[in-house]
Design a protein around this motif. Structure first.
Motif, mmCIF file in Angstrom:
data_model
loop_
_atom_site.group_PDB
_atom_site.id
_atom_site.type_symbol
_atom_site.label_atom_id
_atom_site.label_comp_id
_atom_site.label_asym_id
_atom_site.label_seq_id
_atom_site.Cartn_x
_atom_site.Cartn_y
_atom_site.Cartn_z
ATOM 1 N N SER A 57 0.817 -1.220 0.000
ATOM 2 C CA SER A 57 0.000 0.000 0.000
ATOM 3 C C SER A 57 0.847 1.264 0.000
ATOM 4 O O SER A 57 2.056 1.225 0.240
ATOM 5 N N CYS A 58 0.205 2.387 -0.259
ATOM 6 C CA CYS A 58 0.908 3.682 -0.233
ATOM 7 C C CYS A 58 1.538 3.948 1.126
ATOM 8 O O CYS A 58 2.730 4.261 1.224
ATOM 9 N N THR A 61 4.823 2.625 2.134
ATOM 10 C CA THR A 61 6.048 3.233 1.583
ATOM 11 C C THR A 61 6.407 4.557 2.279
ATOM 12 O O THR A 61 7.388 5.189 1.927
ATOM 13 N N TRP A 62 5.530 4.961 3.207
ATOM 14 C CA TRP A 62 5.836 6.200 3.939
ATOM 15 C C TRP A 62 6.879 5.886 5.016
ATOM 16 O O TRP A 62 6.560 5.578 6.152
ATOM 17 N N CYS A 79 3.458 6.805 -3.233
ATOM 18 C CA CYS A 79 2.107 7.281 -3.572
ATOM 19 C C CYS A 79 1.386 7.763 -2.320
ATOM 20 O O CYS A 79 1.879 7.612 -1.203
ATOM 21 N N GLY A 80 0.221 8.350 -2.534
ATOM 22 C CA GLY A 80 -0.597 8.825 -1.418
ATOM 23 C C GLY A 80 -0.482 10.308 -1.166
ATOM 24 O O GLY A 80 -1.333 10.893 -0.524
ATOM 25 N N ASP A 96 -4.860 5.354 -0.976
ATOM 26 C CA ASP A 96 -5.440 4.236 -1.698
ATOM 27 C C ASP A 96 -6.513 3.574 -0.822
ATOM 28 O O ASP A 96 -6.479 3.686 0.412
#
Ligand SMILES: *[C@@H]1O[C@H](CO)[C@@H](O)[C@H](O)[C@H]1NC(C)=O
Ligand SMILES: *[C@@H]1O[C@H](CO)[C@@H](O)[C@H](O)[C@H]1NC(C)=O
Ligand SMILES: *[C@@H]1O[C@H](CO)[C@@H](O)[C@H](O)[C@H]1NC(C)=O
Length: 399
Positions: A57-58, A61-62, A79-80, A96
């Motif tokens: 998920s987005c 990746t944070w 993303c996000g 997402d």
């Protein structure tokens, strides 16, 4: 006389220029996200249950070991979110829809350059933090399809840039704050499928194009003051509430109105005046599943582009007006489930191969001689005994 170009100088300038270009393109040198924005993003992630963050998920990746706005993004913050062109501020968050569960951090308010916030179709719960109101540049806010509870904070009225507000499909309750009126740029408001109660706000945001508050527990009457200045309103969706009273003609004469759905409420009457020479863009009217008494509103047949009309399951009586059958652009007509009487106008049954020029239903009424071969006449009319009771002992004569 022109001087010959000074070669040494020229090259020198060129070098500085090239270095400058290089410098701008080196990511590590200048892009740094504002500290407050980083803190807000960290908090946003911390408020989400780790077990609800899938590996691809987005949010997964944070990773705050690198700078959120740093470009190019290879492994982190893929993303996000999007950042301002100078990579210093977060300007949009669109998560997402993977079922993130948790509450929304009040520190979201630190992202003061945010223009777009979309957390739709996840499992956020808890209340909507009133600190959201600090996001004065926010143009679009969607929290739809989550499980937010509690009231819509009245501080929402401070989001002066808001154009699109979608809080549909949550568990929000309480009354709809009157402060919405100060959202002068708001064009779309969707509060459908919540638990809002009370009446419509005394005044709705003046630039609305689309108003949707379907399936809530709103009650009271629909008053003209709520809709004054709404000259751009195109769509009204208020079905599935507990509104009462008699619907008045001004509502159908709002200058930009195209579609109105007030089905499944407790309205008891409808008054519609002739449109006269006024322009009307009204295409579809659904007043089904109410408690509307009286006769079918014959003046509706004069609305120039009306193509779809439902008054099904009300308490209407009397004949189907001949004018309805002469209205060539009327394509859908649902009048079933009333106490309509007389013989339906022959014009409805003149289509090729016995097909009617309109689709819809006249069934479950007290009509006489509705051609049984026509789809329009399904389901069957009410039993004579029911109709006799309604019409005081004897059936009305044919019209
Ligand atoms: C009317 O609205 C109620 C509450 O929103 C809903 O449960 C019901 O299914 C609706 N009925 C119809 C006929 O639309
Ligand atoms: C009006 O709203 C109800 C409930 O959402 C829906 O079932 C119905 O199809 C709508 N009517 C029209 C004409 O779209
Ligand atoms: C039709 O509209 C006129 C005004 O334009 C009004 O006087 C009349 O009562 C309306 N007819 C019905 C049946 O509502």
């Amino acid at each position: 006389m022109l001087k010959p170009p000074h070669n040494h100088h020229h090259n020198h300038h060129h070098l500085i220029f090239s270095l400058l270009i290089l410098f701008i393109h080196l990511p590590f040198s200048i892009s740094t996200t504002a500290t407050a924005d980083i803190a807000a993003l960290k908090s946003l992630k911390t408020f989400i249950k780790p077990s609800s963050i899938p590996p691809s998920s987005c949010i997964s990746t944070w990773d705050f070991s690198s700078d959120p706005c740093l470009t190019p993004k290879r492994t982190h913050f893929i993303c996000g979110l999007t950042c301002s062109p100078d990579s210093t501020r977060v300007i949009s968050i669109t998560l997402d829809s993977v079922g993130y569960s948790g509450s929304l951090t009040p520190y979201i308010s630190q992202l003061t350059q945010l223009v777009l916030l979309d957390l739709g179709q996840n499992s956020f719960h808890g209340t909507i933090p009133s600190s959201l109101s600090s996001l004065s540049l926010l143009q679009s806010l969607s929290l739809s399809y989550n499980s937010f509870t509690g009231p819509l904070p009245s501080s929402i009225g401070n989001l002066k840039s808001l154009q699109d507000l979608d809080l549909s499909n949550n568990l929000l309750s309480g009354s709809i704050p009157n402060t919405l009126f100060s959202l002068s740029h708001l064009t779309r408001l969707d509060l459908s499928f919540n638990k809002f109660s009370g009446t419509l706000p005394a005044k709705l945001p003046p630039n609305l194009h689309e108003l949707a508050i379907k399936a809530n527990s709103l009650s009271g009457t629909i008053t003209k003051t709520s809709f004054t200045e709404l000259t751009q309103l195109e769509t009204v969706e208020l079905s599935g509430n507990s509104f009462t009273g008699v619907l008045q003609s001004w509502l159908f004469q709002l200058p930009a109105l195209q579609q109105i759905n007030l089905s499944n409420n407790s309205f008891t009457g409808v008054e519609i005046w002739r449109v006269g020479k006024k322009l009307s863009s009204l295409v579809a009217v659904d007043l089904g599943f109410n408690k509307i008494e009286g006769y079918l509103p014959v003046n509706l047949s004069e609305y120039p582009v009306l193509a779809s009309l439902s008054l099904r399951y009300n308490r209407l009586r009397g004949p189907i007006p001949l004018q309805y059958s002469k209205k060539s652009n009327l394509k859908r007509l649902f009048l079933d489930g009333n106490y309509l009487s007389g013989t339906p106008p022959a014009g409805f049954f003149t289509g090729v191969g016995e097909e009617s020029p309109v689709i819809g239903s006249f069934g479950d009424n007290c009509l006489l001689r509705c051609p049984p071969k026509s789809e329009l006449c399904l389901p069957l009319q009410k039993p004579m005994s029911v109709c006799k009771k309604v019409y005081g002992g004897k059936m009305p004569r044919r019209n």
